[in-house]
Design a protein around this motif. Structure first.
Motif, PDB file in Angstrom:
ATOM      1  N   ALA A 331      19.253 -12.413 -13.159  1.00 43.95           N
ATOM      2  CA  ALA A 331      19.466 -11.067 -13.684  1.00 43.95           C
ATOM      3  C   ALA A 331      19.606 -10.067 -12.540  1.00 43.95           C
ATOM      4  CB  ALA A 331      18.302 -10.680 -14.589  1.00 43.95           C
ATOM      5  N   ALA A 332      20.052  -8.867 -12.871  1.00 45.15           N
ATOM      6  CA  ALA A 332      20.158  -7.816 -11.865  1.00 45.15           C
ATOM      7  C   ALA A 332      18.798  -7.563 -11.233  1.00 45.15           C
ATOM      8  CB  ALA A 332      20.693  -6.540 -12.508  1.00 45.15           C
ATOM      9  N   ALA A 333      18.804  -7.238  -9.956  1.00 49.16           N
ATOM     10  CA  ALA A 333      17.555  -7.070  -9.212  1.00 49.16           C
ATOM     11  C   ALA A 333      16.667  -6.025  -9.868  1.00 49.16           C
ATOM     12  CB  ALA A 333      17.853  -6.671  -7.774  1.00 49.16           C
ATOM     13  N   ALA A 334      15.452  -6.451 -10.247  1.00 46.20           N
ATOM     14  CA  ALA A 334      14.506  -5.546 -10.895  1.00 46.20           C
ATOM     15  C   ALA A 334      13.088  -5.725 -10.386  1.00 46.20           C
ATOM     16  CB  ALA A 334      14.533  -5.755 -12.415  1.00 46.20           C
ATOM     17  N   GLN A 335      12.745  -6.945  -9.931  1.00 39.74           N
ATOM     18  CA  GLN A 335      11.378  -7.221  -9.504  1.00 39.74           C
ATOM     19  C   GLN A 335      11.387  -8.006  -8.192  1.00 39.74           C
ATOM     20  OE1 GLN A 335       9.923  -9.130 -13.290  1.00 39.74           O
ATOM     21  NE2 GLN A 335       8.339  -7.563 -13.112  1.00 39.74           N
ATOM     22  N   TYR A 336      10.822  -7.393  -7.153  1.00 41.23           N
ATOM     23  CA  TYR A 336      10.640  -8.084  -5.897  1.00 41.23           C
ATOM     24  C   TYR A 336       9.212  -8.647  -5.847  1.00 41.23           C
ATOM     25  CZ  TYR A 336      14.927  -5.598  -4.525  1.00 41.23           C
ATOM     26  OH  TYR A 336      16.211  -5.118  -4.453  1.00 41.23           O
ATOM     27  N   ASN A 337       8.868  -9.306  -4.751  1.00 45.31           N
ATOM     28  CA  ASN A 337       7.563  -9.942  -4.668  1.00 45.31           C
ATOM     29  C   ASN A 337       6.540  -8.945  -4.123  1.00 45.31           C
ATOM     30  OD1 ASN A 337       5.334 -11.690  -3.676  1.00 45.31           O
ATOM     31  ND2 ASN A 337       6.687 -13.290  -4.459  1.00 45.31           N
ATOM     32  N   VAL A 338       5.687  -8.439  -5.000  1.00 48.09           N
ATOM     33  CA  VAL A 338       4.728  -7.398  -4.633  1.00 48.09           C
ATOM     34  C   VAL A 338       3.565  -8.032  -3.859  1.00 48.09           C
ATOM     35  CG1 VAL A 338       3.141  -5.647  -5.482  1.00 48.09           C
ATOM     36  CG2 VAL A 338       5.360  -5.993  -6.619  1.00 48.09           C
ATOM     37  N   VAL A 339       3.307  -7.515  -2.672  1.00 47.28           N
ATOM     38  CA  VAL A 339       2.230  -8.029  -1.820  1.00 47.28           C
ATOM     39  C   VAL A 339       1.027  -7.090  -1.829  1.00 47.28           C
ATOM     40  CG1 VAL A 339       1.660  -8.978   0.441  1.00 47.28           C
ATOM     41  CG2 VAL A 339       4.046  -8.981  -0.332  1.00 47.28           C
ATOM     42  N   LEU A 340       1.268  -5.814  -1.641  1.00 52.02           N
ATOM     43  CA  LEU A 340       0.193  -4.815  -1.615  1.00 52.02           C
ATOM     44  C   LEU A 340       0.491  -3.741  -2.647  1.00 52.02           C
ATOM     45  CD1 LEU A 340      -0.062  -4.362   2.276  1.00 52.02           C
ATOM     46  CD2 LEU A 340      -1.669  -5.618   0.833  1.00 52.02           C
ATOM     47  N   ARG A 341      -0.508  -3.395  -3.457  1.00 49.39           N
ATOM     48  CA  ARG A 341      -0.314  -2.336  -4.447  1.00 49.39           C
ATOM     49  C   ARG A 341      -1.588  -1.512  -4.597  1.00 49.39           C
ATOM     50  NH1 ARG A 341      -1.831  -3.902  -9.818  1.00 49.39           N
ATOM     51  NH2 ARG A 341      -2.440  -6.109 -10.002  1.00 49.39           N
ATOM     52  N   LEU A 342      -1.434  -0.355  -5.242  1.00 44.97           N
ATOM     53  CA  LEU A 342      -2.478   0.659  -5.199  1.00 44.97           C
ATOM     54  C   LEU A 342      -3.740   0.260  -5.942  1.00 44.97           C
ATOM     55  CD1 LEU A 342      -2.652   3.468  -3.881  1.00 44.97           C
ATOM     56  CD2 LEU A 342      -2.183   4.448  -6.136  1.00 44.97           C
ATOM     57  N   ALA A 343      -3.628  -0.488  -7.029  1.00 51.97           N
ATOM     58  CA  ALA A 343      -4.823  -0.863  -7.786  1.00 51.97           C
ATOM     59  C   ALA A 343      -5.838  -1.585  -6.901  1.00 51.97           C
ATOM     60  CB  ALA A 343      -4.442  -1.734  -8.979  1.00 51.97           C
ATOM     61  N   GLU A 344      -5.345  -2.440  -5.992  1.00 49.09           N
ATOM     62  CA  GLU A 344      -6.266  -3.127  -5.089  1.00 49.09           C
ATOM     63  C   GLU A 344      -7.015  -2.137  -4.217  1.00 49.09           C
ATOM     64  OE1 GLU A 344      -6.506  -6.190  -1.306  1.00 49.09           O
ATOM     65  OE2 GLU A 344      -4.556  -5.455  -1.971  1.00 49.09           O
ATOM     66  N   GLN A 345      -6.354  -1.068  -3.787  1.00 51.63           N
ATOM     67  CA  GLN A 345      -7.011  -0.090  -2.929  1.00 51.63           C
ATOM     68  C   GLN A 345      -8.146   0.626  -3.662  1.00 51.63           C
ATOM     69  OE1 GLN A 345      -6.228   0.308   0.516  1.00 51.63           O
ATOM     70  NE2 GLN A 345      -5.216  -1.611  -0.037  1.00 51.63           N
ATOM     71  N   TYR A 346      -7.954   0.916  -4.955  1.00 54.32           N
ATOM     72  CA  TYR A 346      -9.047   1.482  -5.742  1.00 54.32           C
ATOM     73  C   TYR A 346     -10.228   0.521  -5.796  1.00 54.32           C
ATOM     74  CZ  TYR A 346      -6.710   5.652  -7.602  1.00 54.32           C
ATOM     75  OH  TYR A 346      -6.121   6.888  -7.745  1.00 54.32           O
ATOM     76  N   LEU A 347      -9.935  -0.762  -5.968  1.00 56.81           N
ATOM     77  CA  LEU A 347     -11.012  -1.743  -6.077  1.00 56.81           C
ATOM     78  C   LEU A 347     -11.679  -2.007  -4.734  1.00 56.81           C
ATOM     79  CD1 LEU A 347      -9.345  -4.180  -8.637  1.00 56.81           C
ATOM     80  CD2 LEU A 347     -11.139  -2.473  -9.058  1.00 56.81           C
ATOM     81  N   ILE A 348     -10.906  -1.917  -3.647  1.00 51.43           N
ATOM     82  CA  ILE A 348     -11.500  -2.024  -2.310  1.00 51.43           C
ATOM     83  C   ILE A 348     -12.458  -0.862  -2.077  1.00 51.43           C
ATOM     84  CG2 ILE A 348     -10.983  -1.738   0.154  1.00 51.43           C
ATOM     85  CD1 ILE A 348      -8.456  -3.422  -0.307  1.00 51.43           C
ATOM     86  N   ARG A 349     -11.994   0.350  -2.387  1.00 53.46           N
ATOM     87  CA  ARG A 349     -12.861   1.512  -2.153  1.00 53.46           C
ATOM     88  C   ARG A 349     -14.068   1.495  -3.078  1.00 53.46           C
ATOM     89  NH1 ARG A 349     -10.488   7.594  -2.267  1.00 53.46           N
ATOM     90  NH2 ARG A 349     -10.676   7.284  -4.517  1.00 53.46           N
ATOM     91  N   ALA A 350     -13.871   1.029  -4.316  1.00 51.97           N
ATOM     92  CA  ALA A 350     -15.006   0.926  -5.241  1.00 51.97           C
ATOM     93  C   ALA A 350     -16.073  -0.001  -4.688  1.00 51.97           C
ATOM     94  CB  ALA A 350     -14.512   0.423  -6.599  1.00 51.97           C
ATOM     95  N   GLU A 351     -15.664  -1.159  -4.185  1.00 49.66           N
ATOM     96  CA  GLU A 351     -16.628  -2.117  -3.649  1.00 49.66           C
ATOM     97  C   GLU A 351     -17.294  -1.578  -2.389  1.00 49.66           C
ATOM     98  OE1 GLU A 351     -16.763  -6.789  -2.172  1.00 49.66           O
ATOM     99  OE2 GLU A 351     -15.072  -6.085  -3.381  1.00 49.66           O
ATOM    100  N   ALA A 352     -16.493  -0.974  -1.511  1.00 43.85           N
ATOM    101  CA  ALA A 352     -17.053  -0.411  -0.280  1.00 43.85           C
ATOM    102  C   ALA A 352     -18.062   0.691  -0.604  1.00 43.85           C
ATOM    103  CB  ALA A 352     -15.930   0.129   0.598  1.00 43.85           C
TER     104      ALA A 352
END
Length: 453
Positions: A331-352
């Motif tokens: 199909a036409a390009a719509a989804q690339y391979n996501v490596v880093l995204r913002l939700a993880e940063q919220y969870l990193i800061r929450a744990e820290a």
């Protein structure tokens, strides 16, 4: 970019016999020719990104394959095809050219390319300052990402920051703590060298926030909680935001994406993950499906269960498979391979924050992710309760992404309890993958991990 640089990756992967000591004539990035102009130097860095993504499932470390193999190794995935029983049982094959060999060897080839690029860029006197600075930052980041991935899979690994094949021929393993020091050093350099702007569209190359996002994760893994919070702060203050619709999170233009890799297969314009999980047609069996423990871990009303998981009835049994990627390869390009995204940063800061006893701040970050999933605010109020809640949130938010669950179980010391309960074949030694036998045979100073001799 796909086809223009595909030939670079093909050339890079044709002589992958011994990745710590590539043939200098066939594989060297020649600084005398490559790093004499902005265009050719940029092409060399683009070629590294391309080679990271080129290949089928299990033939490279960086095209999303870790989501599958470390999903098997943890408690995320089962293999309906019975193609990889060694991974599901945590008795990984380390002879021949099994996937374990390619996970190791392609990571080291990426490191070799990064080392050569850093040397060539540093020595060059003919590049514009802005291009030289940007490309150096990207090379440092890629090397850091590669070493971070390797040491979390294999523990102590050979550490080389040179492209000198003779020096690399007999390297011994370096303790993970020293590898982490190199990772932190590279990411700190990248954070200074890179700008806040992306050098190209669609977040497929590194900028400053990409380096800081990975550095936040690295600090969290090292239990340097103040530093992890500070780096996550910087990213969360950047131009990103949680996407309100879960269906939009993994789209190529998602405002949540910090860094993603561009598919380079001639047959696919989209992330390869779709084909690894989605049944070929309505009558074929499932492929790699969620374990009952993962499928049953979502709370009632969690939109991630309905948006990112698909129920699949087959021969009287309902299976569940990951459907974060829903766009067919052709199909036409719509989804690339996501490596880093913002939700993880919220969870990193929450744990820290939780580890630093900022419990209200930890709950606020945790609730940002929960709210997007349609869930009520956490009821946890103690440090222990919040850490448990955050661990659970990471499980249901980051499943099948880049081995997060496997790494989380190891770094939190819960892997023996969790997998020992679920897997009769589990042994504590299995939390480190085996060094490929071909690499040990080629390097007299390279030793095997315990439990595999």
């Amino acid at each position: 970019m796909n086809k223009k640089y595909l030939f670079i990756a093909l050339l890079a992967l044709t002589s992958c016999k011994k990745f710590l000591t590539p043939d200098p004539e066939k594989n060297a990035i020649q600084s005398t020719t490559v790093f004499t102009s902005d265009g050719s130097a940029t092409s060399a860095i683009l070629g590294i990104y391309t080679s990271m993504m080129y290949g089928s499932l299990g033939s490279t470390c960086f095209n999303g394959s870790l989501g599958v193999y470390l999903g098997f190794a943890s408690d995320e995935l089962n293999d309906f095809t019975q193609r990889y029983p060694d991974w599901v049982k945590d008795q990984v094959n380390y002879t021949g050219y099994a996937p374990n060999y390619y996970l190791w060897s392609t990571a080291y080839y990426t490191i070799y390319q990064s080392n050569a690029a850093i040397e060539g860029l540093t020595a060059s006197t003919s590049l514009s300052d802005s291009i030289k600075t940007q490309l150096l930052g990207e090379a440092y980041f890629i090397r850091a990402f590669s070493y971070f991935t390797l040491t979390n899979m294999y523990g102590a690994v050979p550490l080389t920051v040179t492209s000198d094949y003779s020096a690399n021929a007999s390297l011994a393993r370096t303790d993970s703590a020293a590898v982490y020091q190199q990772v932190v050093s590279d990411l700190q350099k990248a954070s200074v060298l890179l700008t806040a702007s992306y050098p190209s569209s669609n977040m497929v190359r590194a900028n400053r926030y990409v380096a800081q996002a990975l550095l936040a994760r690295v600090y969290l893994y090292q239990q340097h909680y103040a530093q992890a919070e500070a780096e996550a702060d910087s990213v969360l203050s950047g131009p990103y935001q949680l996407v309100s619709s879960l269906q939009g999170v993994f789209q190529k233009n998602s405002n949540e994406v910090i860094w993603q890799l561009l598919p380079v297969s001639e047959a696919s314009q989209n992330a390869y993950d779709f084909g690894w999980y989605t049944p070929a047609n309505a009558t074929s069996g499932p492929i790699y499906y969620l374990t009952p423990s993962l499928a049953g871990s979502f709370e009632a009303g969690d939109k991630r269960k309905t948006s990112w998981v698909t129920a699949y009835p087959y021969m009287g049994t309902t299976y569940y498979y990951a459907s974060k990627y829903v766009t067919a390869p052709s199909a036409a390009a719509a989804q690339y391979n996501v490596v880093l995204r913002l939700a993880e940063q919220y969870l990193i800061r929450a744990e820290a924050r939780a580890w630093q006893n900022n419990l209200s701040g930890a709950a606020s970050d945790l609730n940002a992710v929960r709210s997007r999933a349609g869930l009520a605010a956490t009821t946890a109020t103690t440090q222990a309760g919040l850490l448990t809640a955050i661990a659970h949130e990471r499980q249901v938010e980051l499943f099948t992404e880049w081995g997060h669950r496997w790494f989380d179980l190891k770094r939190t010391g819960t892997i023996n309890t969790v997998l020992g309960t679920l897997k009769p074949t589990w042994t504590s030694d299995a939390q480190l993958l085996p060094i490929p036998l071909k690499e040990i045979s080629a390097d007299p100073n390279l030793t095997q991990n315990p439990g595999y001799n």
